[in-house]
Design a protein around this motif. Structure first.
Motif, PDB file in Angstrom:
ATOM      1  N   LEU A  64      34.837  -8.521 -10.021  1.00 25.86           N
ATOM      2  CA  LEU A  64      35.774  -8.634  -8.908  1.00 25.86           C
ATOM      3  C   LEU A  64      35.926 -10.059  -8.395  1.00 25.86           C
ATOM      4  O   LEU A  64      36.698 -10.307  -7.473  1.00 25.86           O
ATOM      5  CB  LEU A  64      35.328  -7.725  -7.756  1.00 25.86           C
ATOM      6  CG  LEU A  64      35.262  -6.222  -8.085  1.00 25.86           C
ATOM      7  CD1 LEU A  64      34.742  -5.441  -6.892  1.00 25.86           C
ATOM      8  CD2 LEU A  64      36.632  -5.711  -8.496  1.00 25.86           C
ATOM      9  N   GLY A  65      35.177 -10.997  -8.977  1.00 25.76           N
ATOM     10  CA  GLY A  65      35.273 -12.395  -8.577  1.00 25.76           C
ATOM     11  C   GLY A  65      35.230 -13.299  -9.785  1.00 25.76           C
ATOM     12  O   GLY A  65      34.978 -12.858 -10.915  1.00 25.76           O
ATOM     13  N   ASN A  66      35.454 -14.576  -9.576  1.00 22.74           N
ATOM     14  CA  ASN A  66      35.483 -15.548 -10.668  1.00 22.74           C
ATOM     15  C   ASN A  66      34.112 -16.106 -11.030  1.00 22.74           C
ATOM     16  O   ASN A  66      33.999 -16.908 -11.952  1.00 22.74           O
ATOM     17  CB  ASN A  66      36.434 -16.698 -10.313  1.00 22.74           C
ATOM     18  CG  ASN A  66      37.879 -16.373 -10.653  1.00 22.74           C
ATOM     19  OD1 ASN A  66      38.161 -15.752 -11.681  1.00 22.74           O
ATOM     20  ND2 ASN A  66      38.801 -16.777  -9.788  1.00 22.74           N
ATOM     21  N   GLU A  67      33.069 -15.699 -10.328  1.00 25.93           N
ATOM     22  CA  GLU A  67      31.732 -16.195 -10.669  1.00 25.93           C
ATOM     23  C   GLU A  67      31.269 -15.600 -11.997  1.00 25.93           C
ATOM     24  O   GLU A  67      31.656 -14.478 -12.354  1.00 25.93           O
ATOM     25  CB  GLU A  67      30.729 -15.865  -9.564  1.00 25.93           C
ATOM     26  CG  GLU A  67      30.360 -14.404  -9.433  1.00 25.93           C
ATOM     27  CD  GLU A  67      31.313 -13.607  -8.545  1.00 25.93           C
ATOM     28  OE1 GLU A  67      31.057 -12.403  -8.336  1.00 25.93           O
ATOM     29  OE2 GLU A  67      32.309 -14.197  -8.071  1.00 25.93           O
ATOM     30  N   PRO A  68      30.433 -16.309 -12.769  1.00 19.17           N
ATOM     31  CA  PRO A  68      29.893 -15.764 -14.012  1.00 19.17           C
ATOM     32  C   PRO A  68      29.101 -14.487 -13.773  1.00 19.17           C
ATOM     33  O   PRO A  68      28.509 -14.284 -12.705  1.00 19.17           O
ATOM     34  CB  PRO A  68      28.987 -16.883 -14.528  1.00 19.17           C
ATOM     35  CG  PRO A  68      29.532 -18.130 -13.906  1.00 19.17           C
ATOM     36  CD  PRO A  68      30.034 -17.714 -12.552  1.00 19.17           C
ATOM     37  N   HIS A  69      29.057 -13.640 -14.776  1.00 19.79           N
ATOM     38  CA  HIS A  69      28.483 -12.292 -14.657  1.00 19.79           C
ATOM     39  C   HIS A  69      27.042 -12.318 -14.156  1.00 19.79           C
ATOM     40  O   HIS A  69      26.666 -11.521 -13.286  1.00 19.79           O
ATOM     41  CB  HIS A  69      28.559 -11.599 -16.025  1.00 19.79           C
ATOM     42  CG  HIS A  69      27.959 -10.227 -16.050  1.00 19.79           C
ATOM     43  ND1 HIS A  69      28.605  -9.116 -15.566  1.00 19.79           N
ATOM     44  CD2 HIS A  69      26.739  -9.786 -16.506  1.00 19.79           C
ATOM     45  CE1 HIS A  69      27.837  -8.052 -15.715  1.00 19.79           C
ATOM     46  NE2 HIS A  69      26.710  -8.428 -16.285  1.00 19.79           N
ATOM     47  N   ASP A  70      26.213 -13.205 -14.694  1.00 18.30           N
ATOM     48  CA  ASP A  70      24.784 -13.209 -14.369  1.00 18.30           C
ATOM     49  C   ASP A  70      24.420 -14.127 -13.204  1.00 18.30           C
ATOM     50  O   ASP A  70      23.253 -14.161 -12.791  1.00 18.30           O
ATOM     51  CB  ASP A  70      23.977 -13.633 -15.598  1.00 18.30           C
ATOM     52  CG  ASP A  70      24.095 -12.644 -16.749  1.00 18.30           C
ATOM     53  OD1 ASP A  70      24.224 -11.431 -16.478  1.00 18.30           O
ATOM     54  OD2 ASP A  70      24.085 -13.078 -17.918  1.00 18.30           O
ATOM     55  N   GLU A  71      25.388 -14.844 -12.678  1.00 18.99           N
ATOM     56  CA  GLU A  71      25.075 -15.849 -11.659  1.00 18.99           C
ATOM     57  C   GLU A  71      24.549 -15.269 -10.349  1.00 18.99           C
ATOM     58  O   GLU A  71      23.634 -15.853  -9.740  1.00 18.99           O
ATOM     59  CB  GLU A  71      26.307 -16.710 -11.391  1.00 18.99           C
ATOM     60  CG  GLU A  71      26.056 -17.837 -10.406  1.00 18.99           C
ATOM     61  CD  GLU A  71      27.297 -18.682 -10.172  1.00 18.99           C
ATOM     62  OE1 GLU A  71      27.511 -19.606 -10.978  1.00 18.99           O
ATOM     63  OE2 GLU A  71      28.042 -18.416  -9.209  1.00 18.99           O
TER      64      GLU A  71
END
Length: 307
Positions: free
Chosen positions: A271-278
């Protein structure tokens, strides 16, 4: 105990985020489409679907089972609730990346189902139609009409700081910094979180929220054992101030004064632009920096944490 302090006669409103996107939203949405939505459509859904543990926990324990996203199954010795149940495989073009941790059809009848707000990823009607709750469903004020045909024996609409009691089970509706519209035009719907208390244990489900000073107020009013805090979707394509990043979630946890932090709202739906594992990586780094790593428990979908 903080919760013996008198409550205001007029409910304190939640903090409204507004609906307008911030400058630069077309570029952020293009990035979201290219790097999250389209690749996600072809990604394999990971994880296992487990059978729920039906035996209640010990008298002095609460069992917290993360189903995925913001969905939790909370079991006390004499009561149980489900919060924000969502077994959806898709939300529009957004594909689920992790399997729901529990088999929906194996979840037993609970005392109550709680919904924090009307967004489709929190109020998921197909999941709600299958669940059984002997005391009905709890929704923020203004959302009762959305669930009236889903088969629940009662609908309880709550305002901020309202309380509901069923035997030894107590529900308290708490403020947040978010918004509650299911569609653009219905901004009359409230939103927030819940404190669930039974058997001497208390669990705070934050709902969706940006960081705001209301967390301090919640901590002044109530003693909380376990805080379920959202840590994902902080790089919103709209740029709006609607979700916390992991560092803000830790700050909110400190404001509340809870004993244990369990993260949520990450890894299930992109749901956001952050990387999956961040989100989890940043959460653990911040907890280590502050020396509170032993207070952070990372859940596995479908596996109960007893505390």
């Amino acid at each position: 105990m903080h919760d013996e302090e008198p409550l205001p006669l007029t409910p304190m409103p939640a903090r409204y985020s507004g609906l307008l996107p911030q400058k630069g939203w077309p570029k952020r949405n293009l990035k979201f489409l290219r790097h999250r939505i389209v690749p996600g459509m072809f990604r394999r859904t990971d994880g296992d679907v487990l059978e729920p543990v039906l035996a209640p926990p010990d008298l002095d324990k609460v069992r917290i089972t993360w189903i995925g996203h913001a969905s939790f199954f909370l079991q006390f010795a004499g009561h149980s609730v489900i919060v924000d149940p969502n077994w959806a495989k898709w939300h529009g073009p957004v594909k689920r990346h992790r399997q729901p941790g529990l088999d929906l059809h194996a979840v037993p009848e609970v005392d109550l189902v709680l919904v924090t707000h009307a967004h489709f990823d929190h109020l998921h009607k197909p999941s709600l139609k299958i669940l059984q709750a002997r005391e009905g469903i709890v929704v923020p004020r203004g959302s009762g009409s959305l669930v009236k045909r889903l088969g629940f024996p009662a609908i309880h609409e709550m305002q901020i700081w309202d309380r509901l009691n069923f035997d030894e089970l107590e529900i308290i509706h708490t403020p947040s910094h978010h918004w509650g519209a299911r569609f653009i035009h219905d901004t009359h719907r409230d939103y927030g979180g819940y404190i669930v208390r039974a058997g001497g244990k208390s669990v705070f489900h934050c709902g969706d929220s940006a960081y705001f000073d209301g967390f301090t107020d919640i901590g002044k009013r109530f003693d909380i054992d376990v805080a379920l805090m959202p840590i994902g979707a902080y790089e919103s394509p709209s740029g709006r101030d609607v979700h916390m990043n992991p560092e803000e979630a830790v700050r909110a946890f400190a404001d509340i004064g809870a004993k244990v932090l369990i993260p949520m709202h990450y890894g299930t739906f992109p749901l956001g632009n952050e990387p999956h594992d961040e989100p989890v990586e940043r959460l653990l780094m911040e907890a280590d920096r502050l020396g509170i790593s032993d207070q952070v428990l990372i859940p596995e979908e479908g596996v109960g944490i007893e505390w």
